[in-house]
Design a protein around this motif. Structure first.
Motif, PDB file in Angstrom:
ATOM      1  N   LEU A  35       0.818  -1.201   0.000  1.00  0.00           N
ATOM      2  CA  LEU A  35       0.000   0.000   0.000  1.00  0.00           C
ATOM      3  C   LEU A  35       0.855   1.256   0.000  1.00  0.00           C
ATOM      4  O   LEU A  35       2.016   1.246   0.379  1.00  0.00           O
ATOM      5  CB  LEU A  35      -0.910   0.007   1.245  1.00  0.00           C
ATOM      6  CG  LEU A  35      -1.803  -1.217   1.426  1.00  0.00           C
ATOM      7  CD1 LEU A  35      -2.562  -1.094   2.716  1.00  0.00           C
ATOM      8  CD2 LEU A  35      -2.751  -1.343   0.266  1.00  0.00           C
ATOM      9  N   GLN A  36       0.235   2.346  -0.382  1.00  0.00           N
ATOM     10  CA  GLN A  36       0.862   3.654  -0.291  1.00  0.00           C
ATOM     11  C   GLN A  36       0.390   4.394   0.953  1.00  0.00           C
ATOM     12  O   GLN A  36       1.038   5.315   1.400  1.00  0.00           O
ATOM     13  CB  GLN A  36       0.521   4.489  -1.536  1.00  0.00           C
ATOM     14  CG  GLN A  36       1.139   3.949  -2.811  1.00  0.00           C
ATOM     15  CD  GLN A  36       0.763   4.805  -4.007  1.00  0.00           C
ATOM     16  OE1 GLN A  36      -0.196   5.548  -3.973  1.00  0.00           O
ATOM     17  NE2 GLN A  36       1.535   4.697  -5.067  1.00  0.00           N
ATOM     18  N   SER A  75      -3.807  -5.690  10.707  1.00  0.00           N
ATOM     19  CA  SER A  75      -2.592  -5.296  11.429  1.00  0.00           C
ATOM     20  C   SER A  75      -1.473  -5.055  10.426  1.00  0.00           C
ATOM     21  O   SER A  75      -1.451  -5.643   9.350  1.00  0.00           O
ATOM     22  CB  SER A  75      -2.185  -6.384  12.431  1.00  0.00           C
ATOM     23  OG  SER A  75      -1.919  -7.607  11.756  1.00  0.00           O
ATOM     24  N   ASN A  76      -0.541  -4.188  10.788  1.00  0.00           N
ATOM     25  CA  ASN A  76       0.634  -3.960   9.950  1.00  0.00           C
ATOM     26  C   ASN A  76       1.812  -3.577  10.826  1.00  0.00           C
ATOM     27  O   ASN A  76       1.644  -3.122  11.954  1.00  0.00           O
ATOM     28  CB  ASN A  76       0.360  -2.863   8.912  1.00  0.00           C
ATOM     29  CG  ASN A  76       0.217  -1.506   9.556  1.00  0.00           C
ATOM     30  OD1 ASN A  76      -0.440  -1.374  10.579  1.00  0.00           O
ATOM     31  ND2 ASN A  76       0.826  -0.491   8.947  1.00  0.00           N
ATOM     32  N   GLN A 105       4.591  -0.872   4.350  1.00  0.00           N
ATOM     33  CA  GLN A 105       3.455  -0.684   3.451  1.00  0.00           C
ATOM     34  C   GLN A 105       2.643  -1.972   3.293  1.00  0.00           C
ATOM     35  O   GLN A 105       1.667  -1.991   2.555  1.00  0.00           O
ATOM     36  CB  GLN A 105       3.946  -0.210   2.080  1.00  0.00           C
ATOM     37  CG  GLN A 105       4.525   1.199   2.092  1.00  0.00           C
ATOM     38  CD  GLN A 105       4.927   1.653   0.711  1.00  0.00           C
ATOM     39  OE1 GLN A 105       5.432   0.870  -0.088  1.00  0.00           O
ATOM     40  NE2 GLN A 105       4.686   2.927   0.415  1.00  0.00           N
ATOM     41  N   VAL A 106       3.037  -3.017   3.972  1.00  0.00           N
ATOM     42  CA  VAL A 106       2.323  -4.290   3.887  1.00  0.00           C
ATOM     43  C   VAL A 106       1.518  -4.493   5.157  1.00  0.00           C
ATOM     44  O   VAL A 106       2.033  -4.329   6.263  1.00  0.00           O
ATOM     45  CB  VAL A 106       3.314  -5.466   3.702  1.00  0.00           C
ATOM     46  CG1 VAL A 106       2.567  -6.792   3.673  1.00  0.00           C
ATOM     47  CG2 VAL A 106       4.129  -5.273   2.429  1.00  0.00           C
ATOM     48  N   SER A 155      -0.921  -5.381  -4.857  1.00  0.00           N
ATOM     49  CA  SER A 155      -0.668  -6.784  -5.183  1.00  0.00           C
ATOM     50  C   SER A 155      -0.801  -7.636  -3.928  1.00  0.00           C
ATOM     51  O   SER A 155      -0.588  -7.162  -2.813  1.00  0.00           O
ATOM     52  CB  SER A 155       0.734  -6.965  -5.778  1.00  0.00           C
ATOM     53  OG  SER A 155       1.710  -6.556  -4.846  1.00  0.00           O
ATOM     54  N   ILE A 156      -1.160  -8.890  -4.135  1.00  0.00           N
ATOM     55  CA  ILE A 156      -1.303  -9.837  -3.031  1.00  0.00           C
ATOM     56  C   ILE A 156       0.047 -10.500  -2.789  1.00  0.00           C
ATOM     57  O   ILE A 156       0.611 -11.140  -3.675  1.00  0.00           O
ATOM     58  CB  ILE A 156      -2.367 -10.893  -3.361  1.00  0.00           C
ATOM     59  CG1 ILE A 156      -3.726 -10.227  -3.582  1.00  0.00           C
ATOM     60  CG2 ILE A 156      -2.464 -11.925  -2.241  1.00  0.00           C
ATOM     61  CD1 ILE A 156      -4.810 -11.183  -4.027  1.00  0.00           C
ATOM     62  N   VAL A 157       0.575 -10.338  -1.605  1.00  0.00           N
ATOM     63  CA  VAL A 157       1.879 -10.899  -1.264  1.00  0.00           C
ATOM     64  C   VAL A 157       1.778 -12.397  -1.019  1.00  0.00           C
ATOM     65  O   VAL A 157       2.579 -13.187  -1.500  1.00  0.00           O
ATOM     66  CB  VAL A 157       2.473 -10.181  -0.029  1.00  0.00           C
ATOM     67  CG1 VAL A 157       3.788 -10.828   0.390  1.00  0.00           C
ATOM     68  CG2 VAL A 157       2.667  -8.707  -0.328  1.00  0.00           C
TER      69      VAL A 157
END
Length: 226
Positions: free
Chosen positions: A6-7, A87-88, A93-94, A132-134
């Protein structure tokens, strides 16, 4: 669990909005395509002249539509919102979306559908295309709740504390006399004697009835002797 590059942390709030969750509910309740048989390629052989001859034609994969496994599970946007937590890591950014439910397979499917719907719709909502999906969600076979060990320990501690408190209260509120010295020394009363334990005193009617029965028995014996 899945990760999204994410940004801004603003995207995290979008996942819990109806625009995403309603689409997730619709996809979870929709019939799914299940493969019945895989595709089979055509088979060829070479004849005596060196030409390739088809011996069996190719067959396409066969699919059939199956009703959704979650159609009657009562899943709606509000229910799914209560199942997910986001959660991050700091300065990352993930972020991860965790789904908790009574069914591990359901949690896995809901998380993966959320990832796919979010990735599809975020480009039109925020005009971005770098999501994108990690990693895809995987089900956890070990229940995360209830914590049986913690509940057992808490129950044991609560039982011990309750029993101790009840015993202490009973002891502090007990007004029965357990020692003769309490009457003579504390209350300054005169000890006139000690009465031992007396068993059950029979009722007068019972005594008279028993004596009458004995008298009748003795009279009947006397008549037999005559």
């Amino acid at each position: 669990m899945f990760g999204l590059i994410l940004q801004s942390t603003t995207y995290k709030d979008i996942i819990t909005r109806p625009i995403i969750l309603n689409a997730v509910v619709k996809e979870l309740n929709s019939p799914r395509k299940v493969q019945v048989s895989p595709a089979v390629p055509a088979k060829y052989e070479v004849d005596a002249l060196g030409q390739q001859i088809q011996t069996s034609p190719a067959r396409e994969a066969v699919y059939k539509m199956m009703p959704s496994a979650y159609r009657n599970q009562g899943l709606d946007a509000k229910t799914i919102a209560s199942m997910i937590s986001i959660s991050n890591q700091t300065n990352s950014q993930v972020f991860s979306v965790n789904v908790k439910s009574r069914d591990a397979k359901m949690s896995q499917d809901v998380a993966n559908v959320i990832a796919n719907v979010f990735k599809t719709k975020i480009s039109s909502i925020m005009a971005v295309s770098n999501v994108s999906i990690v990693s895809k969600a995987t089900k956890n076979t070990v229940p995360v709740s209830p914590n049986v060990k913690l509940i057992t320990l808490a129950g044991f501690v609560l039982g011990v504390v309750t029993a101790f408190g009840w015993g202490l209260i009973k002891d502090l509120t007990d007004r029965t006399v357990k020692d003769l010295t309490f009457l003579t020394e504390e209350l300054n009363l005169t000890n006139l004697g000690i009465i031992n334990y007396i068993g059950k005193i029979p009722d007068l009617k019972e005594v008279l009835a028993e004596e009458g029965q004995q008298k009748q028995t003795s009279e009947s014996r006397s008549n037999r002797r005559i």
